[in-house]
Design an enzyme around this catalytic site. Structure first.
Site, mmCIF file in Angstrom:
data_model
loop_
_atom_site.group_PDB
_atom_site.id
_atom_site.type_symbol
_atom_site.label_atom_id
_atom_site.label_comp_id
_atom_site.label_asym_id
_atom_site.label_seq_id
_atom_site.Cartn_x
_atom_site.Cartn_y
_atom_site.Cartn_z
ATOM 1 N N TYR A 150 46.470 37.128 -9.095
ATOM 2 C CA TYR A 150 46.346 37.926 -10.310
ATOM 3 C C TYR A 150 47.762 38.267 -10.812
ATOM 4 O O TYR A 150 48.649 38.589 -10.004
ATOM 5 C CB TYR A 150 45.556 39.201 -9.983
ATOM 6 C CG TYR A 150 45.487 40.137 -11.149
ATOM 7 C CD1 TYR A 150 44.649 39.872 -12.226
ATOM 8 C CD2 TYR A 150 46.290 41.277 -11.209
ATOM 9 C CE1 TYR A 150 44.604 40.712 -13.318
ATOM 10 C CE2 TYR A 150 46.244 42.125 -12.297
ATOM 11 C CZ TYR A 150 45.402 41.833 -13.347
ATOM 12 O OH TYR A 150 45.371 42.672 -14.423
ATOM 13 N N ASP A 222 42.240 40.643 -1.852
ATOM 14 C CA ASP A 222 41.747 41.208 -3.102
ATOM 15 C C ASP A 222 40.378 40.555 -3.329
ATOM 16 O O ASP A 222 40.289 39.341 -3.509
ATOM 17 C CB ASP A 222 42.740 40.853 -4.221
ATOM 18 C CG ASP A 222 42.289 41.330 -5.598
ATOM 19 O OD1 ASP A 222 41.075 41.528 -5.797
ATOM 20 O OD2 ASP A 222 43.160 41.472 -6.483
HETATM 21 C C1 LIG Z 1 42.019 43.083 -12.928
HETATM 22 C C2 LIG Z 1 42.480 42.650 -11.602
HETATM 23 C C3 LIG Z 1 43.442 43.381 -10.891
HETATM 24 C C4 LIG Z 1 44.137 44.605 -11.457
HETATM 25 O O1 LIG Z 1 43.244 45.649 -11.643
HETATM 26 P P1 LIG Z 1 43.485 46.846 -12.709
HETATM 27 O O2 LIG Z 1 42.297 47.707 -12.481
HETATM 28 O O3 LIG Z 1 43.551 46.228 -14.055
HETATM 29 O O4 LIG Z 1 44.774 47.497 -12.336
HETATM 30 C C5 LIG Z 1 43.781 42.954 -9.617
HETATM 31 N N1 LIG Z 1 43.236 41.849 -9.079
HETATM 32 C C6 LIG Z 1 42.331 41.104 -9.738
HETATM 33 C C7 LIG Z 1 41.766 39.896 -9.082
HETATM 34 C C8 LIG Z 1 41.914 41.475 -11.020
HETATM 35 O O5 LIG Z 1 41.033 40.722 -11.669
#
Ligand SMILES: *Cc1c(COP(=O)(O)O)cnc(C)c1O
Length: 438
Positions: A150, A222
């Site tokens: 990301y 993540d």
């Molecule tokens: C959107 C996203 C983020 C960041 O999240 P926010 O809530 O916008 O700070 C991190 N990792 C992934 C895979 C995302 O899609």
């Protein structure tokens, strides 16, 4: 009337503790998390947990559901003073940057859904990711991470890390051998995404767990693209799971939030980062996230149903070159998806004939999906990586990570599949005829 009851008594062992003597007591047994109420729901299903875990009725009025504790601070009493002295600050309400019952309700719900001992919520996914990563590394540390991260996380490793005296090596998450080969003596964590964006690689998490164990590293994933009904990475042996709760967890595209789930020990190491960097979630946003989470499981089922039907339809359309959806047999990781994913999600990526120009025209002909980045909301969202999420890359760099011209990123909402198919059919026919005429 004891005020204590309002705070629950899951942690009220402190009376027997030696005030100020915590330093001799560092191996003390801890509760699995600071919980308002005990919710023994381990054996229950995903939807039951989504509705009930963490949520507590108002003790004073009997109002159903967690009240919004819109306060910055809490009245101190003997028990709070005691916990401050003992170093149990996370287990009591002192000040909302430290903790608030509206946050705890969501934390307990998320911990239950992820099968974690403990969880923390943050004001954004990036606040959660930066706090979790920085809590797990020392100055001079090295991280091995995915090359198609990301964008915000990529910037954390590329822009912030060097100024903190740390470094990262980014490797294709398919290349397990290269990942292991990139480990240096100062490597402390592996950081990967369970399903990547936008080419939806289903990453071999068990192989990464194996590398992390053998090299004594912590593995952070993540799992924004694979919320708990889809995958529970902690069960696979991952150390920490981070989420952008702005996506599927909240599910309504109406707030920004983040979360980290894991063992109490690791989450207790991250909590001071939450305090120091200040990315705590506002109680009102916590309430919205708690409400969104209650429908997580049924929303995921609706996303999967509409996305599967639409992906199957797109695969048959002559204007479409290729469809990427892990639950389709045509996906390169289909076997791993069947093994690691309990269900599909709403994310479908596809490539139209005629390249990015045709993709732009396609978006203009669609009525239902909204042109926006982000994902995981109840409404379908559509965007093109070349002019949004990956616009800072050259077309060559994009092609290297599988984003060829004509790539369309689609987050299928919970609209009825028939309506989505009809909309894509008319829009694809329009661009196909145009191309045919050219
Ligand atoms: C959107 C996203 C983020 C960041 O999240 P926010 O809530 O916008 O700070 C991190 N990792 C992934 C895979 C995302 O899609």
């Amino acid at each position: 009337m004891s005020k204590k009851r309002l705070y629950g008594d899951a942690n009220s062992k402190s009376a027997s503790r030696n005030v100020g003597g915590w330093i001799k007591d560092l191996d003390r047994a801890r509760q699995s998390g600071p919980f308002l109420e005990a919710h023994p729901m381990d054996a229950m299903g995903m939807s039951t947990k989504a509705v009930h875990a963490g949520t507590h009725d108002d003790a004073r009025t009997g109002a159903v559901g967690t009240p919004i504790y819109q306060t910055s601070t809490f009245i101190l009493h003997e028990e709070t003073y005691e916990s401050i002295e003992e170093g149990f600050g996370r287990d009591r309400f002192i000040y909302t940057r430290y903790g608030n019952p509206s946050q705890w309700a969501v934390q307990e719900k998320l911990a239950s859904l992820e099968g974690a001992e403990s969880a923390l919520v943050f004001s954004s996914g990036m606040a959660a990711i930066s706090a979790a990563v920085l809590a797990m590394v020392d100055v001079g540390a090295h991280v091995v991470a995915a090359s198609d991260l990301y964008g915000g996380t990529y910037n954390l490793f590329n822009q912030e890390f060097p100024s903190l005296g740390m470094s990262a090596t980014l490797i294709d998450s398919y290349d397990i051998e290269a990942i292991e080969a990139a480990i240096l003596p100062n490597t402390q964590i592996l950081y990967f995404e369970t399903i990547t964006n936008p080419v939806l690689k289903v990453v071999d998490i068990p192989a990464l767990v194996d590398i992390a164990r053998r090299h004594n590293l912590r593995l952070i994933v993540d799992s924004t693209f694979a919320p708990p009904p889809v995958m529970k990475p902690l069960e696979l042996g991952v150390d920490l799971v981070v989420h952008s709760a702005s996506k599927y967890l909240n599910g309504h595209s109406d707030l920004i939030a983040g979360a980290v789930c894991g063992s109490r020990k690791l989450i207790d190491m991250i909590w001071p980062r939450l305090l120091n960097y200040g990315g705590q979630l506002d109680p009102h946003a916590a309430f919205l996230l708690e409400r969104g989470l209650k429908t997580l499981d049924i929303r995921m089922k609706a996303h999967e149903k509409s996305a599967t039907a639409l992906a199957e339809f797109l695969e048959t359309h002559p204007a479409v070159d290729k469809v990427v959806y892990p639950m389709l047999p045509s996906h390169p990781d289909h076997a791993r998806a069947k093994e690691l994913m309990k269900m599909g999600t709403g994310n479908v990526t596809f490539f139209v004939k005629g390249g990015d120009q045709a993709a732009l025209k396609l978006m203009d002909h669609l009525h239902l999906p909204k042109q926006a980045t982000s994902l995981g909301g109840i409404e379908s969202l559509i965007s093109l990586p070349f002019n949004s999420s990956q616009s800072t890359m050259t077309s060559r760099q994009r092609a290297d990570i599988g984003i060829h011209t004509g790539c369309v990123r689609l987050s299928v909402g919970i609209e009825d599949a028939d309506d989505l198919i009809a909309d894509f059919d008319q829009a694809l026919n329009a661009i196909y005829q145009m191309k045919g005429a050219a």
